[in-house]
Design an enzyme around this catalytic site. Structure first.
Site, PDB file in Angstrom:
ATOM      1  CB  CYS A 155      -1.004  -0.030   1.142  1.00  0.00           C
ATOM      2  SG  CYS A 155      -2.346   1.169   0.946  1.00  0.00           S
TER       3      CYS A 155
ATOM      4  CG  HIS B 292      -4.158  -3.480   2.241  1.00  0.00           C
ATOM      5  ND1 HIS B 292      -3.306  -3.091   3.239  1.00  0.00           N
ATOM      6  CD2 HIS B 292      -4.760  -2.353   1.795  1.00  0.00           C
ATOM      7  CE1 HIS B 292      -3.385  -1.775   3.406  1.00  0.00           C
ATOM      8  NE2 HIS B 292      -4.266  -1.302   2.536  1.00  0.00           N
TER       9      HIS B 292
ATOM     10  CD  GLU C 115      -2.437  -6.421   4.622  1.00  0.00           C
ATOM     11  OE1 GLU C 115      -2.726  -5.260   4.972  1.00  0.00           O
ATOM     12  OE2 GLU C 115      -1.699  -6.682   3.642  1.00  0.00           O
TER      13      GLU C 115
END
Length: 215
Positions: free
Chosen positions: A87, A195, A197
């Site tokens: 990011c 992202h 994750e």
């Protein structure tokens, strides 16, 4: 193998650490460490720079960590370690950011970070939600990831994106009223605007690829 997630007060570190910890079982990894210690970063086998917020604020926070800039240089240039920005951490890899003025970046991916300007006026900024990716170049980080309109989805939340000087540094884009830079790489340095994750199958696959990556 050790993985260092740089803690400079500007990233969703817990979620990122959990995603990397989930994948270390498939690799020869010893530990995922959240750290603000430059020496730990310099010694790590893999380095991750997360980031949320504004470019200038994140760069200022990173600069306040005494010795961290030198540690990043040590890891990337002298030790040749794979480095991943996430990011705003990816945006900081650019030469500069154009957000409330001009702020110098790490200049690892030549280019600048600019506001997203969708060609479709009905699309709102920030760009928030799920998008498929269009690949521009083959790369180990993309191994096994389904691209294209029917491919896997990544989760984005941002108002700015990287405009790379060299198109060869852009591995993948997302379509949001025009192309938005999604993944960049140059040498042993890479970054994702989305992202990983939070991106479920796509994100975990990319993290696994990063752990195997030997640039």
């Amino acid at each position: 193998m050790t993985i260092a997630l740089i803690d400079y007060g500007a990233g969703n570190l817990r979620s990122a650490a959990k995603a990397f910890e989930r994948m270390i079982g498939t690799q020869r990894c010893e530990a995922v460490t959240i750290t603000a210690d430059p020496e730990t970063v310099a010694r790590a086998d893999r380095v991750v720079l997360p980031g949320d917020g504004a470019f200038a604020d994140c760069k200022h926070s990173l600069d306040t960590l005494d010795g961290m800039g030198e540690a990043i240089t040590e890891a990337i240039d002298r030790r040749g370690r794979p480095f991943l920005g996430i990011c705003v951490g990816m945006q900081l890899l650019a030469t500069r950011g154009i957000e409330h003025g001009v702020t110098d970046g790490l200049d690892r991916i030549p280019g600048e970070v600019r506001a997203i300007e969708p060609g479709d006026p009905t699309l709102k900024v920030p760009h928030m939600g799920w998008n498929t990716l269009g690949g521009r170049a083959a790369h180990p980080l993309l191994d096994g990831i389904a691209l294209g309109p029917e491919g896997w989805h990544a989760y984005f939340l941002h108002s700015f994106h990287m405009a790379a000087d060299n198109e060869a540094d852009v591995l993948a884009t997302a379509d949001y009223g025009g192309p938005v830079t999604a993944i960049v790489a140059n040498g042993n340095v890479a970054g994702t605007q989305f992202h990983p994750e939070k991106s479920q199958k796509l994100g975990l696959t990319l993290i696994g690829n990063f752990l195997r990556w030997s640039p």
